[in-house]
Scaffold this active site. Structure first.
Site, short mmCIF file in Angstrom:
data_model
loop_
_atom_site.label_atom_id
_atom_site.label_comp_id
_atom_site.label_asym_id
_atom_site.label_seq_id
_atom_site.Cartn_x
_atom_site.Cartn_y
_atom_site.Cartn_z
N CYS A 85 -3.15 1.67 6.77
CA CYS A 85 -3.34 1.07 8.09
C CYS A 85 -3.95 2.09 9.04
O CYS A 85 -4.78 1.75 9.88
CB CYS A 85 -2.01 0.56 8.62
N ASN A 123 0.80 -1.24 0.00
CA ASN A 123 0.00 0.00 0.00
C ASN A 123 0.83 1.29 0.00
O ASN A 123 0.39 2.31 -0.50
CB ASN A 123 -1.05 -0.01 1.11
N GLY A 128 1.84 -5.61 7.55
CA GLY A 128 0.80 -6.27 6.77
C GLY A 128 -0.35 -6.70 7.65
O GLY A 128 -0.66 -6.06 8.67
N SER A 129 -0.97 -7.81 7.26
CA SER A 129 -2.19 -8.26 7.94
C SER A 129 -1.86 -8.99 9.25
O SER A 129 -0.73 -9.42 9.47
CB SER A 129 -2.95 -9.21 7.02
N GLU A 185 3.96 -4.32 12.29
CA GLU A 185 3.09 -3.16 12.03
C GLU A 185 1.89 -3.71 11.27
O GLU A 185 1.97 -3.99 10.07
CB GLU A 185 3.84 -2.11 11.18
N LEU A 186 0.78 -3.88 11.97
CA LEU A 186 -0.35 -4.61 11.37
C LEU A 186 -1.53 -3.68 11.09
O LEU A 186 -1.36 -2.49 10.95
CB LEU A 186 -0.72 -5.78 12.28
N GLU A 196 -11.51 -4.71 9.81
CA GLU A 196 -10.86 -3.57 9.16
C GLU A 196 -11.45 -3.43 7.75
O GLU A 196 -11.44 -4.39 6.98
CB GLU A 196 -9.35 -3.85 9.07
N HIS A 229 9.22 -8.26 -0.63
CA HIS A 229 8.15 -7.27 -0.83
C HIS A 229 6.85 -8.00 -1.22
O HIS A 229 6.87 -9.18 -1.56
CB HIS A 229 8.56 -6.27 -1.91
P1 NAP Z 1 -0.54 -9.13 3.79
O1 NAP Z 1 -1.32 -10.01 2.91
O2 NAP Z 1 -0.30 -9.54 5.17
O3 NAP Z 1 0.87 -8.87 3.02
C1 NAP Z 1 1.90 -8.14 3.60
C2 NAP Z 1 3.22 -8.84 3.31
O4 NAP Z 1 3.25 -10.08 4.03
C3 NAP Z 1 3.42 -9.22 1.86
O5 NAP Z 1 4.77 -9.11 1.51
C4 NAP Z 1 2.98 -10.67 1.82
O6 NAP Z 1 3.51 -11.39 0.75
C5 NAP Z 1 3.51 -11.16 3.14
N1 NAP Z 1 2.86 -12.35 3.69
C6 NAP Z 1 1.60 -12.76 3.54
N2 NAP Z 1 1.39 -13.90 4.24
C7 NAP Z 1 2.55 -14.18 4.86
C8 NAP Z 1 2.98 -15.22 5.73
N3 NAP Z 1 2.16 -16.19 6.11
N4 NAP Z 1 4.25 -15.21 6.18
C9 NAP Z 1 5.09 -14.24 5.81
N5 NAP Z 1 4.75 -13.24 4.97
C10 NAP Z 1 3.50 -13.20 4.51
O7 NAP Z 1 -1.13 -7.69 3.91
P2 NAP Z 1 -1.95 -6.88 2.84
O8 NAP Z 1 -3.34 -7.32 2.93
O9 NAP Z 1 -1.29 -6.92 1.52
O10 NAP Z 1 -1.74 -5.41 3.43
C11 NAP Z 1 -2.71 -4.75 4.10
C12 NAP Z 1 -2.59 -4.88 5.59
O11 NAP Z 1 -1.38 -4.29 6.03
C13 NAP Z 1 -3.71 -4.14 6.28
O12 NAP Z 1 -4.19 -4.87 7.37
C14 NAP Z 1 -3.01 -2.87 6.75
O13 NAP Z 1 -3.67 -2.24 7.80
C15 NAP Z 1 -1.66 -3.38 7.09
N6 NAP Z 1 -0.66 -2.29 7.12
C16 NAP Z 1 -0.14 -1.90 8.33
C17 NAP Z 1 0.77 -0.85 8.38
C18 NAP Z 1 1.34 -0.40 9.70
O14 NAP Z 1 2.35 0.32 9.68
N7 NAP Z 1 0.77 -0.74 10.85
C19 NAP Z 1 1.15 -0.20 7.22
C20 NAP Z 1 0.61 -0.62 6.01
C21 NAP Z 1 -0.30 -1.68 5.98
P3 NAP Z 1 2.64 -11.72 -0.57
O15 NAP Z 1 2.30 -10.43 -1.19
O16 NAP Z 1 3.54 -12.55 -1.38
O17 NAP Z 1 1.42 -12.45 -0.08
#
Ligand code: NAP
Length: 456
Positions: free
Chosen positions: A262, A131, A206-207, A228-229, A359, A155
């Site tokens: 986020c 994002n 991420g999530s 940072e979720l 969310e 990434h």
């Molecule tokens: P996501 O699916 O969790 O992906 C984030 C990263 O994690 C990607 O590089 C993804 O790789 C990787 N990933 C996914 N499953 C994994 C696993 N089991 N083990 C290790 N790595 C894994 O998150 P998203 O849905 O793309 O992003 C949105 C989320 O991020 C939202 O909940 C948002 O609030 C949160 N976020 C938080 C912050 C903060 O600073 N608190 C900032 C930005 C976003 P792949 O792409 O290859 O699946």
């Protein structure tokens, strides 16, 4: 998930990348470890030169880099350019200030002289989201490279060109090979990588699901992690708030990046005396947004990151409305090519509905009416997340009192939740742990080594 660019404006695959194989991964980790042995003793002033150079290159290439962000994840081009500027400022901030942040810290010791010396640990693994594809990487990379650690990044699979471009910028800035490495890896290979003894710590943005998986692996291998979720920030509007300011802030706070931040203002908690006026004004603003090509500066409502994300949001909103919430505007996929979701307002949400607990990662304003300050605080805290939040009031002391009662890592007064290089960023509860940005992040992945000389 395959590693590829899919343009969310057209939903067409533009470019695909091969994941690296195990031998290539081994070579990259070996190179990173070798680089660490030199980088850890490289004078900090020299490290700073590389980071300043990266910052300059980013600003020089702003338009090109921004277009790649927009192509891969659909952000409006002006916001992509702003992201590049922000990211460049993060590199410059740590390049300028890290020698100060990493100075020995004296510890009061009545039997001798004691101090903390910050020493780097080695290879830090970053797992980053799409994002803010440049910014999120910068937040981990800048403080750690300045501190003498080296970085490997996995990434998000949908922003491979951004990922490659970041590595290319470091190479162009002359950074020694192995100090910053992009890994084209699938997420199901991260668990094995965390077992590698050369990876000393890790950070994931991420999530919750991905965070829990990384933390579990970090724990099993006794390694530090920062997470940072997600978030569901409350945007509290008290009865003495300035409505013009509220309107200005909510448009950025909730609809910036098409609601995919986020710290987006995901729950608007507003005093009942202002609610009708607010809903009317917001509806008007949303109905005037212009959907279209995110590369076009005239567009004010771009696509979401992917069709899948838009459909997930549709399901959350539809379920909430079917459970009795009131749909004021939007609520549907747009009838056009691409991952477009109508900017939406829902009200009358109760604790039995999905929107209350989940969310909503897209352009949806979920509005809650409250009778008073206490009710606003109670509602704000009735969330599993604890990232940021905002309080709007004409009385700053009152706003501070409310802010101090909100269970989150950050609260902004008369402003949407924001982020700046010099302010600490991080959450509590299921939003994660650890800090990015500010002086705190400079030492987050350091060995805080105690050195003591006893009085004799
Ligand atoms: P996501 O699916 O969790 O992906 C984030 C990263 O994690 C990607 O590089 C993804 O790789 C990787 N990933 C996914 N499953 C994994 C696993 N089991 N083990 C290790 N790595 C894994 O998150 P998203 O849905 O793309 O992003 C949105 C989320 O991020 C939202 O909940 C948002 O609030 C949160 N976020 C938080 C912050 C903060 O600073 N608190 C900032 C930005 C976003 P792949 O792409 O290859 O699946």
């Amino acid at each position: 998930m395959s590693i590829q660019t899919t343009n969310p404006y057209t939903n067409k695959v533009v470019k695909s990348f091969h994941p690296i194989n195990d031998d290539e991964l081994e070579q990259k980790i070996t190179a990173a470890q070798k680089a660490f042995e030199t980088w850890r003793t490289t004078p900090i002033a020299e490290r700073a030169k590389y980071l300043h150079k990266v910052s300059e290159l980013m600003l020089e290439r702003k338009h090109v880099l921004a277009k790649i962000i927009t192509l891969e994840m659909g952000k409006l081009i002006a916001q992509s350019e702003a992201e590049i500027e922000m990211c460049a400022s993060i590199y410059a901030y740590y390049a300028k200030n890290s020698s100060e942040f990493l100075k020995d810290k004296e510890v009061k010791d009545d039997g001798g002289k004691a101090f903390i010396r910050y020493t780097p640990k080695g290879i830090i693994l970053g797992v980053e989201p799409w994002n803010y594809p440049f910014n999120q990487v910068g937040r981990l990379t800048a403080p750690n490279l300045m501190a003498g650690n080296v970085i490997v990044i996995k990434h998000a699979s949908n922003v491979p060109q951004c990922a490659q471009m970041i590595e290319d910028l470091f190479h162009e800035a002359g950074l020694p090979k192995g100090v910053y490495t992009n890994l084209f890896l699938e997420s199901n290979r991260i668990a094995k990588l965390t077992e590698d003894s050369r990876i000393v710590a890790m950070s994931l943005t991420g999530s919750e699901k991905a965070g829990a998986s990384l933390a579990e692996n970090a724990g099993k291998n006794l390694k530090k992690s920062v997470l940072e979720l997600g978030g569901s920030d409350a945007f509290i509007v008290l009865e003495d708030a300035d409505m013009d300011l509220v309107m200005k802030e909510i448009m950025i706070g909730r609809f910036g990046n098409m609601g995919q931040a986020c710290t987006s203002s995901k729950r608007i908690i507003i005093h009942e005396t202002l609610a009708d006026e607010f809903i009317e004004k917001l509806s008007n603003e949303l109905l005037h947004l212009k959907a279209g090509d995110p590369m076009d500066k005239e567009t004010s409502a771009g696509p979401m990151v992917s069709q899948e994300a838009a459909e997930h949001l549709l399901e959350q909103v539809t379920d909430t409305v079917n459970a009795g919430a009131k749909l004021i505007v939007g609520g549907k996929l747009m009838k056009r090519e691409g991952a477009f979701f109508e900017p939406t307002i829902i009200t009358n949400i109760t604790s039995k509905m999905r929107a209350y607990h989940e969310e909503l990662f897209g352009p949806v304003a979920a509005i809650y009416r409250v009778k008073n300050q206490e009710e606003a605080i109670k509602l704000a805290n009735d969330s599993s997340f604890g990232l940021g939040g905002s309080v709007f009031s004409g009385d700053i002391e009152r706003a501070i009192e409310v802010a101090s009662k909100i269970d989150t890592g950050m609260v902004f007064i008369n402003e949407h939740t924001a982020s700046k290089p010099d302010l600490p960023f991080g959450g509590t509860k299921r939003s994660g742990y650890g800090t990015e940005l500010s002086p705190s992040a400079a030492t987050e992945f350091m060995n805080e080594k105690l050195i003591r000389i006893k009085n004799r």
